[in-house]
Design a protein around this motif. Sequence first.
Motif: not given
Length: 904
Positions: A733-750
């Motif tokens: 996170g923090g300061d944006l200078t341009t678009y950021h494509d944020l991904t999320m991963t989890a070891a198990k589950g949704s």
Amino acid sequence: MYLKRPFILRITLLAFLLTVILFTLNATGSHRLLITEFLALNSTGLQDNDGDYSDWIELYNPGETAVNLDGWALTDKADEPQQWLFPAITLNPGEYLVVYASGKDKRVTGASLHTNFKLSGGGEFLALIEPDSGLIAHAYDPFPAQQTDVSYGHYLNQPTYFRTPTPGEGNTLGTQVQAPLFSNTRGFYTDPVTVSLMVADPGTTIRYTTDGSRPTATYGQVYSAPLTISKTTPLSAVNVSNGLTSEVITHTYLFANDIVQQPDQPAGYPAEWGNYWSLQDPEKYAPADYGMDPDIVSNPSYQSLLPAALQSLPSLCIVTNPGYLFSHTIDPDTGGIYIYTGDVLINSTIKLKTLGADWERPTSVEYFDPASGKGFQINCGLRLHGGNSRKAMNSPKHSFRLSFRKKYGASKLNYKVFDQKGSAERFDHLVVRSTYNYAWIKDNSTHNPANSQYIKDQLAKQLHRDMGQISPHERPIHLYINGLYWGVYKLAEKLNNDFMSEYQPGEDVDFDVINDDEIMDGNNVAFKRMQSLASGSNYNSLLDEQLLDMDNYIDYMLTNYYIGNLDWDKNNWYTARNRVEPGLGFVHLVWDAETILSDVNLNLVKVINGELTTRFSNLSKNADFKLKVADRLYKHFYNDGALTPAHTVPLYKAMADEIDTAMVAESARWGDYLRDLKKVSGYPLYTLNDHWIPRRDYLLGQYLPQRSAIVLKQFKDAGYWPSVEPPVFNSKGGDLTTYHDLTMTAAKGSIYYTLDGSDPRTTGSSAIAPTASQYANALRIAGPGTIRARAKDGSTWSALAEISFQGGDTAVFVVGQSQLRLPANMGLHTIYTAGNELYATLGSAGHLRLDVYTIDGRHVATPINGWQSAGKLSTSLTNVQSQTLYLYKLTFEGQAVTGKWFLP
């Protein structure tokens, strides 16, 4: 527009007045126009055209020709001379003009004028700037700390406080006596200094003292000629006119080469202090300790460091009658508070355990920072502070409390004592802490003085603050008593209802403050209710009834478990709540956390010892509470959080770097106490190189790098961690200078996430919250906002993961998604911020309140508070610091939504 003709003062100006002008060094300029008076803390005085008690500035034309103010400017920033420009209005000879320093920025000819800035009660630069040339017409550079409803300006060319302000008229004193002027200010000197005392009124007599005694109308030397000062001297002076006196002004002149030679027995001071009533010889008095140890002063390793050590921290000088501190008389008005400390034996059969406990003495207090040259002097009340530390048998180095009351002078201290952003700038009390536990003067079976660091309590308070919670500020200082060096102390905020009113909405009388289960302010009705519900593990009721700020409480407990606090739970704790505006409930506050950082493997997680750990154990029977603990663990023990080595190590190092050189002076003052004065066998002379630095290096190199993982494992072993790990983001996170494509991963589950600050999980169940979305693809982050996410496997939820962004496109958070989706029964929809604007839609009419806070919880503003019609609305936040992240709380018909608001 507020214009008035002058009030004529029939005063004969003598030739010596020209000399007085030379002393008015903080009021400079061409003087075509003058700032003759201003009020920086207006509470009950002049109201502006909106009915507000705004700050105000009075201008005066002393010349013989009219001046058109078009292009003239007022500013409180030396690097921004054109901060606020006047419109085209004329100030005639002898006329006054009042301008409101309200921040409202109004400059219409013929109407009341309002600057775009407000005045600082703590003192600052203020100037009137001429047009075209940009020359200063008149400036206060800077003006000193101000007093509520007391104005400041010039009388007979001498800067003066006016107890009765006269906006738009000539300044008058009435029965008030002008305070004396000093030609040289307080601070450190290497060569003798010649000090002149002056007052503009020729009918005034100046009396002064140089031993700490407070001069009066009849006591003190009558000033007749400049004084040459060549050694450390507290110079106090008072003006006397017609039997009336001014306030006492004190300037302490410090000479390092003199301080290091401070004798074991200064003239006029007793050889014994309080008594050792609980020892085998109950009538034995504690030996006084004043001197600087020659083993340090003459040591080649330290000798050259001492002058720098004494100037490495701000200095606080207490100046008062020596007898008020050290007299052995038991008279409640004149007895010494350092002798009768509230636990006193008069003889072998008479024990007065409260004698002197509430004695308060008038004193002058000076604060100045050699690094910045800034400071203040104020008259206030002085008394001892603390419990065991006030007993002579325990410590020769007592703590003090400073109380700012009208009977002594100003009713509040208005000065930014602490550097941290958001810290208070006005105080009813301050505590001067001696760091009793874990100091070189403390001998105890549970304490090794060699491990003393003098910054542990400061560390604990800062850690809790860095976790986003309210926490009292403190900073290291050097203390002097009547010019005698008294060692390294900590200047700290006092925890009471006044403190709470500075950091939460409401008046001081609205707060309940509890200390160690005792009522300090208010009552304990709500506290008892909170105790009762917590004992029954009624987690949801505590939230519904706004009785316990759960994040605050858990963070407070995590702080104490992390630091391994061994002197806590049964004592040394505070909690407070506003009865009128309870917010989220009682907040807990770190205090006196000195017995910490001992054993890196210490495990307190399952220890049940007192009020706080019993409550934690009871609440842990509730699944929602345990998951909330996991949430806070993930926030602070992962991803460079407040309790990770990435944060604690540099924080501790910065605090240690601030104080390390000063410890040479502390060693010279108190390092020999146990060995030479108390004569306890086995204790050495404590020094910087042999004791302080090795312990610092151990804490930085071993304890702090290891402690986080150890405590986290202790919580996991105790069952506070779910079997499902939280989602991991591909950004911090923090300061944006341009678009950021944020991904999320989890070891198990949704993975389920929200964009509105709400929890993806429905409290009290394993259900998915209606505001949550299931993660499938990367989210394109375009602007400021916060995403909260959890992983879910079956009915088990992970701890909460959270990420925040600032900057970027302030109108859009996540491309292609609504800012917020809230339940319809909230009545609030589509809440988002864009720059200084906040937008929302009300599904129905009702009462709406918007509160804005700093990130550490200090209330900033309430832009909305009243009945609102259904439909779209917007409001703006002005007169606040830009490039800053704030918190907002929208309360609609009793239901609240919180979020973050970044001001570009």
